[in-house]
Design a protein around this motif. Structure first.
Motif, short mmCIF file in Angstrom:
data_model
loop_
_atom_site.label_atom_id
_atom_site.label_comp_id
_atom_site.label_asym_id
_atom_site.label_seq_id
_atom_site.Cartn_x
_atom_site.Cartn_y
_atom_site.Cartn_z
N VAL A 115 -5.65 5.18 95.90
CA VAL A 115 -5.09 6.07 94.88
C VAL A 115 -3.58 5.83 94.70
O VAL A 115 -3.11 5.67 93.56
CB VAL A 115 -5.41 7.54 95.22
N PRO A 116 -2.79 5.79 95.78
CA PRO A 116 -1.37 5.44 95.59
C PRO A 116 -1.18 4.04 95.00
O PRO A 116 -0.26 3.83 94.21
CB PRO A 116 -0.79 5.52 97.01
N LEU A 117 -2.05 3.11 95.40
CA LEU A 117 -1.95 1.75 94.88
C LEU A 117 -2.19 1.71 93.38
O LEU A 117 -1.48 1.03 92.63
CB LEU A 117 -2.94 0.86 95.63
N LEU A 118 -3.19 2.44 92.91
CA LEU A 118 -3.46 2.52 91.48
C LEU A 118 -2.31 3.19 90.74
O LEU A 118 -1.97 2.81 89.62
CB LEU A 118 -4.77 3.27 91.23
N ALA A 119 -1.69 4.19 91.38
CA ALA A 119 -0.54 4.84 90.77
C ALA A 119 0.64 3.89 90.64
O ALA A 119 1.43 3.99 89.69
CB ALA A 119 -0.15 6.07 91.58
N ALA A 120 0.76 2.95 91.59
CA ALA A 120 1.87 2.00 91.57
C ALA A 120 1.57 0.77 90.72
O ALA A 120 2.47 -0.05 90.51
CB ALA A 120 2.20 1.56 93.00
N LEU A 121 0.35 0.63 90.23
CA LEU A 121 -0.03 -0.56 89.48
C LEU A 121 0.82 -0.79 88.24
O LEU A 121 1.17 -1.95 87.95
CB LEU A 121 -1.52 -0.50 89.12
N PRO A 122 1.16 0.23 87.44
CA PRO A 122 2.02 -0.04 86.28
C PRO A 122 3.35 -0.69 86.65
O PRO A 122 3.82 -1.60 85.96
CB PRO A 122 2.23 1.36 85.67
#
Length: 208
Positions: A104-111
């Motif tokens: 979840v944090p990784l997806l949030a940092a993807l942009p």
């Protein structure tokens, strides 16, 4: 009981000072990779999805030594087993908590990572969907590796050797998410991993 175990595992993850390590590793790789490849924007954009997928896999493996080994060492697993709680349920809870803690944090940092490697909006959207579908498989494989290597010296390195070959289908389908049918195959790979992993990890924990 499953929800109780998930809440416990999440609380331990949130309290850990290493909670930000996977997402920091993911973003740092995205920041450093352009310096290694050079200023060729087309080349960078073409290989960026593969780089980010490998980064996500390695990020999933960073906390592998703390997923199950501490509970084995302090007797928590023995206490849970003495209460009649199946190791398969323990493994399921740990998979869910691990996914919530790193993916979840990784997806949030993807942009942010996408901007650093020059991904366009359409490719970034496809990559986000692919990671959403594929990271549960990475979490499942990490927990299986953690169960197999719990209590062993150098377990983290051995876990990497176990997971990397098994993760190849997920990486291949994830990187090829732009092609027809790749997302369906990626989702199928995740479902198979999630179906098998609790029993594999549970059997390893019982053997230990």
């Amino acid at each position: 009981m499953l929800l109780t175990l998930i809440r416990r595992d999440l609380a331990l993850t949130v309290r850990s000072p290493a909670i930000w390590m996977p997402v920091m590793f993911f973003v740092l790789v995205a920041a450093l990779f352009p310096f290694a490849v050079g200023p060729d924007a087309r080349l960078l954009a073409r290989i960026a999805p593969g780089v980010l997928w490998v980064s996500a896999l390695l990020a999933a493996l960073l906390p592998v030594e703390t997923l199950l080994a501490p509970d084995m060492e302090d007797g928590t697993l023995d206490q849970l087993a003495s209460r009649g709680i199946a190791m398969e349920m323990v493994a399921t809870a740990r998979i869910i908590a691990h996914w919530l803690g790193f993916a979840v944090p990784l997806l949030a940092a993807l942009p942010v990572a996408g901007i650093l490697v020059g991904l366009d909006g359409e490719t970034g959207t496809r990559l986000a969907l692919a990671l959403l579908l594929g990271t549960p498989a990475l979490a499942a494989l990490a927990v299986v590796a953690a169960a197999l290597t719990a209590g062993l010296r150098g377990g983290g390195a051995l876990a990497g050797l176990i997971v990397l070959p098994l993760a190849l289908p997920v990486l291949i389908f994830g990187v090829g998410a732009a092609t027809p049918g790749a997302l369906q195959l990626l989702a199928a790979a995740s479902l198979v991993s999630l179906a098998v992993a609790p029993f594999a990890a549970g059997a390893a924990l019982k053997g230990d």
